[in-house]
Design a protein around this motif. Sequence first.
Motif, PDB file in Angstrom:
ATOM      1  N   LEU A 126      19.826   5.207  68.637  1.00  0.00           N
ATOM      2  CA  LEU A 126      20.645   6.103  67.831  1.00  0.00           C
ATOM      3  C   LEU A 126      21.502   5.315  66.846  1.00  0.00           C
ATOM      4  O   LEU A 126      21.551   5.638  65.664  1.00  0.00           O
ATOM      5  N   TRP A 127      22.162   4.268  67.330  1.00  0.00           N
ATOM      6  CA  TRP A 127      23.050   3.496  66.463  1.00  0.00           C
ATOM      7  C   TRP A 127      22.282   2.697  65.420  1.00  0.00           C
ATOM      8  O   TRP A 127      22.750   2.523  64.303  1.00  0.00           O
ATOM      9  N   LEU A 128      21.080   2.226  65.761  1.00  0.00           N
ATOM     10  CA  LEU A 128      20.258   1.559  64.749  1.00  0.00           C
ATOM     11  C   LEU A 128      19.882   2.547  63.648  1.00  0.00           C
ATOM     12  O   LEU A 128      19.956   2.208  62.462  1.00  0.00           O
ATOM     13  N   ALA A 129      19.486   3.751  64.030  1.00  0.00           N
ATOM     14  CA  ALA A 129      19.131   4.765  63.033  1.00  0.00           C
ATOM     15  C   ALA A 129      20.322   5.129  62.160  1.00  0.00           C
ATOM     16  O   ALA A 129      20.199   5.211  60.934  1.00  0.00           O
ATOM     17  N   ILE A 130      21.480   5.321  62.763  1.00  0.00           N
ATOM     18  CA  ILE A 130      22.676   5.673  61.985  1.00  0.00           C
ATOM     19  C   ILE A 130      23.051   4.542  61.041  1.00  0.00           C
ATOM     20  O   ILE A 130      23.384   4.777  59.879  1.00  0.00           O
ATOM     21  N   ALA A 131      22.993   3.306  61.524  1.00  0.00           N
ATOM     22  CA  ALA A 131      23.371   2.162  60.682  1.00  0.00           C
ATOM     23  C   ALA A 131      22.414   1.997  59.508  1.00  0.00           C
ATOM     24  O   ALA A 131      22.843   1.730  58.387  1.00  0.00           O
ATOM     25  N   ILE A 132      21.117   2.171  59.754  1.00  0.00           N
ATOM     26  CA  ILE A 132      20.134   1.947  58.691  1.00  0.00           C
ATOM     27  C   ILE A 132      20.094   3.124  57.716  1.00  0.00           C
ATOM     28  O   ILE A 132      20.089   2.924  56.502  1.00  0.00           O
ATOM     29  N   ILE A 133      20.103   4.345  58.230  1.00  0.00           N
ATOM     30  CA  ILE A 133      20.050   5.518  57.348  1.00  0.00           C
ATOM     31  C   ILE A 133      21.355   5.674  56.570  1.00  0.00           C
ATOM     32  O   ILE A 133      21.356   5.978  55.391  1.00  0.00           O
ATOM     33  N   GLY A 134      22.481   5.452  57.238  1.00  0.00           N
ATOM     34  CA  GLY A 134      23.775   5.561  56.566  1.00  0.00           C
ATOM     35  C   GLY A 134      24.237   4.227  56.032  1.00  0.00           C
ATOM     36  O   GLY A 134      25.384   3.844  56.213  1.00  0.00           O
ATOM     37  N   MET A 135      23.340   3.528  55.362  1.00  0.00           N
ATOM     38  CA  MET A 135      23.564   2.140  54.986  1.00  0.00           C
ATOM     39  C   MET A 135      24.760   1.917  54.059  1.00  0.00           C
ATOM     40  O   MET A 135      25.363   0.854  54.086  1.00  0.00           O
ATOM     41  N   GLN A 136      25.141   2.852  53.255  1.00  0.00           N
ATOM     42  CA  GLN A 136      26.204   2.638  52.280  1.00  0.00           C
ATOM     43  C   GLN A 136      27.577   2.647  52.942  1.00  0.00           C
ATOM     44  O   GLN A 136      28.406   3.489  52.666  1.00  0.00           O
ATOM     45  N   TRP A 163      22.799  -6.839  63.971  1.00  0.00           N
ATOM     46  CA  TRP A 163      22.874  -7.929  64.938  1.00  0.00           C
ATOM     47  C   TRP A 163      23.732  -7.527  66.143  1.00  0.00           C
ATOM     48  O   TRP A 163      23.360  -7.761  67.283  1.00  0.00           O
ATOM     49  N   HIS A 164      24.874  -6.918  65.882  1.00  0.00           N
ATOM     50  CA  HIS A 164      25.782  -6.526  66.958  1.00  0.00           C
ATOM     51  C   HIS A 164      25.133  -5.464  67.855  1.00  0.00           C
ATOM     52  O   HIS A 164      25.263  -5.528  69.076  1.00  0.00           O
ATOM     53  N   ILE A 165      24.460  -4.504  67.266  1.00  0.00           N
ATOM     54  CA  ILE A 165      23.792  -3.465  68.051  1.00  0.00           C
ATOM     55  C   ILE A 165      22.718  -4.079  68.939  1.00  0.00           C
ATOM     56  O   ILE A 165      22.598  -3.736  70.114  1.00  0.00           O
ATOM     57  N   LEU A 166      21.935  -4.995  68.400  1.00  0.00           N
ATOM     58  CA  LEU A 166      20.855  -5.603  69.170  1.00  0.00           C
ATOM     59  C   LEU A 166      21.360  -6.580  70.225  1.00  0.00           C
ATOM     60  O   LEU A 166      20.703  -6.798  71.245  1.00  0.00           O
ATOM     61  N   TYR A 188      29.544   3.049  63.425  1.00  0.00           N
ATOM     62  CA  TYR A 188      29.238   2.288  64.640  1.00  0.00           C
ATOM     63  C   TYR A 188      30.476   1.555  65.145  1.00  0.00           C
ATOM     64  O   TYR A 188      30.806   1.614  66.322  1.00  0.00           O
ATOM     65  N   PHE A 189      31.170   0.849  64.262  1.00  0.00           N
ATOM     66  CA  PHE A 189      32.318   0.072  64.709  1.00  0.00           C
ATOM     67  C   PHE A 189      33.492   0.955  65.122  1.00  0.00           C
ATOM     68  O   PHE A 189      34.296   0.564  65.958  1.00  0.00           O
ATOM     69  N   LEU A 190      33.582   2.154  64.572  1.00  0.00           N
ATOM     70  CA  LEU A 190      34.656   3.062  64.973  1.00  0.00           C
ATOM     71  C   LEU A 190      34.323   3.865  66.225  1.00  0.00           C
ATOM     72  O   LEU A 190      35.173   4.070  67.088  1.00  0.00           O
ATOM     73  N   LEU A 191      33.076   4.344  66.341  1.00  0.00           N
ATOM     74  CA  LEU A 191      32.729   5.277  67.403  1.00  0.00           C
ATOM     75  C   LEU A 191      31.778   4.716  68.466  1.00  0.00           C
ATOM     76  O   LEU A 191      31.772   5.221  69.584  1.00  0.00           O
ATOM     77  N   LEU A 214      27.387  -6.479  55.766  1.00  0.00           N
ATOM     78  CA  LEU A 214      27.903  -5.596  56.807  1.00  0.00           C
ATOM     79  C   LEU A 214      26.762  -4.953  57.594  1.00  0.00           C
ATOM     80  O   LEU A 214      26.817  -4.874  58.822  1.00  0.00           O
ATOM     81  N   LEU A 215      25.715  -4.537  56.915  1.00  0.00           N
ATOM     82  CA  LEU A 215      24.562  -3.949  57.596  1.00  0.00           C
ATOM     83  C   LEU A 215      23.898  -4.983  58.512  1.00  0.00           C
ATOM     84  O   LEU A 215      23.560  -4.678  59.651  1.00  0.00           O
TER      85      LEU A 215
END
Length: 68
Positions: A43-53, A28-31, A60-63, A22-23
């Motif tokens: 911002l979304w890369l940071a949120i996806a990587i930091i909030g990895m669990q 991939w989708h963000i890039l 990202y997919f919701l907001l 999923l990560l």
Amino acid sequence: MDLNMNEILPFAIPLAAAQFALLGYTIWHILAHTDYKRGSRGLWLAIAIIGMQFIGPALYFLLGKEDA
């Protein structure tokens, strides 16, 4: 309640594999896209990587993901 690692592994391995898949798809989708509902690519890369669990990719997919 003593948990043995052999009891946990059958559940932990598929969960970890799903989490990394999923990560990877989220990054991939963000890039691959340039338009977001809110925020920027960084911002979304940071949120996806930091909030990895599951939380970062789910946010990202919701907001953040722009609807096509």
